[in-house]
Enzyme design. Structure first.
Site, PDB file in Angstrom:
ATOM      1  N   ASN A  62       0.883  -1.163   0.000  1.00  9.73           N
ATOM      2  CA  ASN A  62       0.000   0.000   0.000  1.00  9.73           C
ATOM      3  C   ASN A  62       0.923   1.217   0.000  1.00  9.73           C
ATOM      4  OD1 ASN A  62      -1.664   2.152   0.480  1.00  9.73           O
ATOM      5  ND2 ASN A  62      -2.917   1.090   1.999  1.00  9.73           N
ATOM      6  N   VAL A  63       0.941   1.948  -1.104  1.00  8.67           N
ATOM      7  CA  VAL A  63       1.926   3.032  -1.234  1.00  8.67           C
ATOM      8  C   VAL A  63       1.719   4.154  -0.221  1.00  8.67           C
ATOM      9  CG1 VAL A  63       2.445   2.599  -3.670  1.00  8.67           C
ATOM     10  CG2 VAL A  63       0.658   4.265  -3.068  1.00  8.67           C
ATOM     11  N   ASN A  89       3.688   4.892 -10.118  1.00  3.97           N
ATOM     12  CA  ASN A  89       2.500   4.925 -10.976  1.00  3.97           C
ATOM     13  C   ASN A  89       1.181   4.909 -10.207  1.00  3.97           C
ATOM     14  OD1 ASN A  89       0.866   4.152 -13.581  1.00  3.97           O
ATOM     15  ND2 ASN A  89       0.445   2.524 -12.084  1.00  3.97           N
ATOM     16  N   SER A 141       0.550  14.367 -14.589  1.00  3.87           N
ATOM     17  CA  SER A 141      -0.626  14.407 -15.480  1.00  3.87           C
ATOM     18  C   SER A 141      -0.683  15.793 -16.099  1.00  3.87           C
ATOM     19  CB  SER A 141      -1.895  14.185 -14.656  1.00  3.87           C
ATOM     20  OG  SER A 141      -3.048  14.477 -15.439  1.00  3.87           O
ATOM     21  N   TYR A 154      -6.883  16.567  -7.031  1.00  2.00           N
ATOM     22  CA  TYR A 154      -6.148  15.742  -7.995  1.00  2.00           C
ATOM     23  C   TYR A 154      -5.118  16.609  -8.724  1.00  2.00           C
ATOM     24  CZ  TYR A 154      -5.206  12.442 -11.812  1.00  2.00           C
ATOM     25  OH  TYR A 154      -4.586  11.599 -12.717  1.00  2.00           O
ATOM     26  N   ALA A 156      -3.814  19.437  -7.743  1.00  3.77           N
ATOM     27  CA  ALA A 156      -2.765  19.852  -6.795  1.00  3.77           C
ATOM     28  C   ALA A 156      -1.784  18.706  -6.555  1.00  3.77           C
ATOM     29  CB  ALA A 156      -3.398  20.296  -5.478  1.00  3.77           C
ATOM     30  N   SER A 157      -2.299  17.471  -6.473  1.00  2.00           N
ATOM     31  CA  SER A 157      -1.405  16.323  -6.219  1.00  2.00           C
ATOM     32  C   SER A 157      -0.449  16.110  -7.392  1.00  2.00           C
ATOM     33  CB  SER A 157      -2.222  15.050  -5.945  1.00  2.00           C
ATOM     34  OG  SER A 157      -2.814  14.531  -7.131  1.00  2.00           O
ATOM     35  N   LYS A 158      -0.936  16.340  -8.609  1.00  2.00           N
ATOM     36  CA  LYS A 158      -0.084  16.110  -9.782  1.00  2.00           C
ATOM     37  C   LYS A 158       0.926  17.264  -9.963  1.00  2.00           C
ATOM     38  CE  LYS A 158      -1.702  12.079 -10.852  1.00  2.00           C
ATOM     39  NZ  LYS A 158      -0.860  10.883 -10.648  1.00  2.00           N
TER      40      LYS A 158
HETATM   41  N1  LIG Z   1      -6.049   7.399 -16.953  1.00  2.00           N
HETATM   42  C1  LIG Z   1      -5.727   8.670 -17.200  1.00  2.00           C
HETATM   43  O1  LIG Z   1      -6.390   9.351 -17.998  1.00  2.00           O
HETATM   44  C2  LIG Z   1      -4.509   9.295 -16.547  1.00  2.00           C
HETATM   45  C3  LIG Z   1      -4.085  10.537 -17.031  1.00  2.00           C
HETATM   46  C4  LIG Z   1      -2.969  11.144 -16.438  1.00  2.00           C
HETATM   47  C5  LIG Z   1      -2.312  10.515 -15.394  1.00  2.00           C
HETATM   48  N2  LIG Z   1      -2.752   9.302 -14.938  1.00  2.00           N
HETATM   49  C6  LIG Z   1      -2.023   8.710 -13.818  1.00  2.00           C
HETATM   50  O2  LIG Z   1      -1.456   7.466 -14.209  1.00  2.00           O
HETATM   51  C7  LIG Z   1      -1.394   6.570 -13.086  1.00  2.00           C
HETATM   52  C8  LIG Z   1      -2.062   5.255 -13.442  1.00  2.00           C
HETATM   53  O3  LIG Z   1      -3.392   5.532 -13.858  1.00  2.00           O
HETATM   54  P1  LIG Z   1      -4.373   4.416 -14.476  1.00  2.00           P
HETATM   55  O4  LIG Z   1      -5.287   5.156 -15.367  1.00  2.00           O
HETATM   56  O5  LIG Z   1      -3.608   3.249 -14.989  1.00  2.00           O
HETATM   57  O6  LIG Z   1      -5.205   4.046 -13.125  1.00  2.00           O
HETATM   58  P2  LIG Z   1      -5.979   2.703 -12.694  1.00  2.00           P
HETATM   59  O7  LIG Z   1      -6.981   3.132 -11.678  1.00  2.00           O
HETATM   60  O8  LIG Z   1      -6.472   1.968 -13.882  1.00  2.00           O
HETATM   61  O9  LIG Z   1      -4.833   1.832 -11.992  1.00  2.00           O
HETATM   62  C9  LIG Z   1      -4.243   2.266 -10.781  1.00  2.00           C
HETATM   63  C10 LIG Z   1      -3.544   1.108 -10.101  1.00  2.00           C
HETATM   64  O10 LIG Z   1      -2.978   1.598  -8.878  1.00  2.00           O
HETATM   65  C11 LIG Z   1      -3.280   0.704  -7.825  1.00  2.00           C
HETATM   66  N3  LIG Z   1      -3.356   1.407  -6.552  1.00  2.00           N
HETATM   67  C12 LIG Z   1      -4.288   2.317  -6.155  1.00  2.00           C
HETATM   68  N4  LIG Z   1      -4.060   2.712  -4.907  1.00  2.00           N
HETATM   69  C13 LIG Z   1      -2.941   2.052  -4.491  1.00  2.00           C
HETATM   70  C14 LIG Z   1      -2.216   2.029  -3.271  1.00  2.00           C
HETATM   71  N5  LIG Z   1      -2.598   2.782  -2.220  1.00  2.00           N
HETATM   72  N6  LIG Z   1      -1.120   1.240  -3.188  1.00  2.00           N
HETATM   73  C15 LIG Z   1      -0.745   0.477  -4.243  1.00  2.00           C
HETATM   74  N7  LIG Z   1      -1.399   0.440  -5.409  1.00  2.00           N
HETATM   75  C16 LIG Z   1      -2.496   1.225  -5.538  1.00  2.00           C
HETATM   76  C17 LIG Z   1      -4.646   0.110  -8.205  1.00  2.00           C
HETATM   77  O11 LIG Z   1      -4.868  -1.143  -7.539  1.00  2.00           O
HETATM   78  C18 LIG Z   1      -4.504  -0.037  -9.719  1.00  2.00           C
HETATM   79  O12 LIG Z   1      -3.933  -1.261 -10.096  1.00  2.00           O
HETATM   80  C19 LIG Z   1      -2.063   7.324 -11.926  1.00  2.00           C
HETATM   81  O13 LIG Z   1      -1.061   7.947 -11.131  1.00  2.00           O
HETATM   82  C20 LIG Z   1      -2.909   8.364 -12.641  1.00  2.00           C
HETATM   83  O14 LIG Z   1      -3.178   9.489 -11.814  1.00  2.00           O
HETATM   84  C21 LIG Z   1      -3.831   8.669 -15.504  1.00  2.00           C
END
Ligand SMILES: NC(=O)c1ccc[n+]([C@@H]2O[C@H](COP(=O)([O-])OP(=O)(O)OC[C@H]3O[C@@H](n4cnc5c(N)ncnc54)[C@H](O)[C@@H]3O)[C@@H](O)[C@H]2O)c1
Length: 258
Positions: A62-63, A89, A141, A154, A156-158
């Site tokens: 759990n990150v 990620n 992002s 969200y 702010a976090s990015k």
């Molecule tokens: N999908 C988009 O449009 C998009 C755009 C820009 C940035 N991002 C960023 O890319 C990254 C991945 O996004 P995605 O779309 O693949 O998301 P997703 O929700 O499909 O996958 C996220 C993964 O992270 C894991 N996770 C969540 N909380 C966790 C925790 N506390 N500890 C460990 N693992 C955890 C989940 O189990 C899941 O497997 C994220 O940081 C997201 O903010 C996504």
């Protein structure tokens, strides 16, 4: 095979961009540690990495727990002997108008998306410093570079991820460690389903219509795939990017250009 013999940790690699990244790093030759909350997804990713002929290990993580992150680094070192690449990620998305953001919403988003990026990096840095080599790539992002009416925490976090990237890059350049982040746009993953549903509801449009409107903003004319992001992360992790550090690279199909 630019990452031949190297060891990469990818957080949240049980699906989506994280899984695509784990597979891209494996294709480039790296062994992969899947640090993830979701056991079934993590095991599936590890199996796919092994099908590519690389070693893979699942470390339940759990990150949001700095203790879990220390264990993640220790178990990787114990099993593989080194840590060359960390991809931060794991992330979550929540929507709310600013006046409706609760403390729980703020903390959940900041803890996973920003605080964990720093403490995961802190957990692997001593190993990278000892090796005099390492590459950290985090998921920011386009949301980290623009404002939003519907997801202030969200965004702010990015923005924090971009800032953490720059400070770590400066602090550890002399140790042979590069730190960069990527800024994806509208990527079709499980997270996008949440974005379209929650943001669409706040803006009063159905999820399909919300996605159609976003698609219309993309100069390259299609939604983003996880592999589009993974390819750039693979490049940043590899020696081909050896002269790049402290950067926040847009991978948005041209939605933003700054
Ligand atoms: N999908 C988009 O449009 C998009 C755009 C820009 C940035 N991002 C960023 O890319 C990254 C991945 O996004 P995605 O779309 O693949 O998301 P997703 O929700 O499909 O996958 C996220 C993964 O992270 C894991 N996770 C969540 N909380 C966790 C925790 N506390 N500890 C460990 N693992 C955890 C989940 O189990 C899941 O497997 C994220 O940081 C997201 O903010 C996504």
């Amino acid at each position: 095979m630019e990452l031949q013999g190297q060891v990469a940790i990818v957080t949240g690699a049980g699906r989506g961009i994280g899984r695509a990244t784990a597979l891209e790093l494996a294709r480039l030759g790296a062994d992969v540690v899947v640090a993830e909350l979701d056991k079934a997804g993590a095991e599936r990713t590890a199996a796919l990495v092994k099908e590519l002929g690389r070693r893979a290990s699942v470390v339940p993580t759990n990150v949001t727990s700095p203790t879990d992150l220390k264990t993640m680094a220790e178990r990787t070192r114990a099993e593989f002997g080194r840590i060359d690449v960390l991809v931060n990620n794991a992330g979550i998305y929540r929507a709310a108008a600013p006046l409706d953001v609760t403390e729980a919403h703020w903390d959940a988003v900041m803890n996973i998306n920003a605080k964990a990026v720093f403490f995961a990096s802190q957990a692997v840095l001593p190993t990278m410093i000892a090796q005099k080599r390492g590459s950290i790539v985090s998921l920011a992002s386009l949301a980290g570079k623009v404002g939003s009416r519907t997801n202030l925490p969200y965004n702010a976090s990015k923005a924090a991820v971009i800032s953490i990237t720059k400070s770590l890059a400066l602090a550890h350049a002399a140790d042979g460690i590069r730190v960069n982040c990527v800024c994806p746009g509208f990527v079709e993953t499980d997270m996008w389903t949440v974005v379209a549903r929650e943001q669409g509801a706040l803006l009063g449009v159905p999820p399909e219509e919300f996605t159609r409107q976003r698609l219309a903003q993309i100069p390259l004319g299609r939604m983003e795939r996880p592999e589009d992001v993974a390819n750039v992360i693979g490049f940043l992790a590899s020696p081909r990017a050896e002269y790049m550090t402290g950067q926040a690279i847009n991978v948005t199909g041209g939605v933003i250009m700054h």
